[in-house]
Design an enzyme around this catalytic site. Sequence first.
Site, PDB file in Angstrom:
ATOM      1  N   ASP A 103       0.428  26.098  18.590  1.00  0.00           N
ATOM      2  CA  ASP A 103      -0.946  26.164  18.091  1.00  0.00           C
ATOM      3  C   ASP A 103      -1.054  27.191  16.964  1.00  0.00           C
ATOM      4  O   ASP A 103      -0.215  28.095  16.859  1.00  0.00           O
ATOM      5  CB  ASP A 103      -1.900  26.567  19.222  1.00  0.00           C
ATOM      6  CG  ASP A 103      -1.925  25.536  20.337  1.00  0.00           C
ATOM      7  OD1 ASP A 103      -1.609  24.372  20.067  1.00  0.00           O
ATOM      8  OD2 ASP A 103      -2.274  25.927  21.473  1.00  0.00           O
ATOM      9  N   LYS A 104      -2.134  27.076  16.207  1.00  0.00           N
ATOM     10  CA  LYS A 104      -2.343  28.001  15.093  1.00  0.00           C
ATOM     11  C   LYS A 104      -2.346  29.456  15.583  1.00  0.00           C
ATOM     12  O   LYS A 104      -1.843  30.355  14.905  1.00  0.00           O
ATOM     13  CB  LYS A 104      -3.683  27.652  14.419  1.00  0.00           C
ATOM     14  CG  LYS A 104      -3.952  28.375  13.125  1.00  0.00           C
ATOM     15  CD  LYS A 104      -5.218  27.849  12.478  1.00  0.00           C
ATOM     16  CE  LYS A 104      -5.605  28.684  11.293  1.00  0.00           C
ATOM     17  NZ  LYS A 104      -6.897  28.255  10.719  1.00  0.00           N
TER      18      LYS A 104
END
Length: 239
Positions: A103-104
Amino acid sequence: MRLDKLLSNMGYGSRKEVRQYLKNGAVRVNDETEKKSGAIINTDKDSVTLLGEPVVYREFIYLMMNKPQGVLSATEDSRDKTVVDLLSEDFTHFNPFPVGRLDKDTEGFLLLTNDGKLAHNLLSPKKNVPKTYYAHISGEVTNQDAEDFQNGVVLDDGYKTKAGELHILKSGETSEIELTITEGKFHQVKRMFEAVDKKVVYLKRLSMGPLSLDEALPLGTYRELTNEEVEMLFRTSTT
Ligand code: URA
């Protein structure tokens, strides 16, 4: 492989720039000047030089990155910076891509390669490649959670996870854990904790298969895998 493709793949410029080198007589194949961009090169046998320097042909690259937060696990994006944007041109001309997604806001171990077959094998659900994460959890993580993860928990979409190995490093208002899972469902670690009413507030991947994050790599940096590490990955992906 065509000579112009080989030279541009190895980072000596665009096809157009490479053709200019060829026209100017800067390229020699087996000690003869070669001007034809479509000349076919046997990368195992033929020796190629450009301006007198040997051109060493490599098909694949394998990189380990310590992914920082705020960067997407993608090759390009119109808004956000991607992990490929963090690579130097020495590597981007190989067209590497991230193997799986973090994920970011997740940090840590990310493998980048242009070896599609290896990536496919490592991500195949059949291979059960373990991935270990370190996380801070808002809420008290208990032995019951560890047991639930071992038995599999039901995610918000009804999917029941395979067994996950949960180690509680610190339990309290904010807990610290390590979790090893063998799948890679979207937001899996976050959703597993949601399934037991807790929230991941910090997430870092420590390892994938036989490889652990090189702690000497500061966030946002990367290095090539050693030959030994590549062999370890191959062994994992083919068994
Ligand atoms: N699980 C998550 O929730 N996020 C990641 O980035 C990786 C695993």
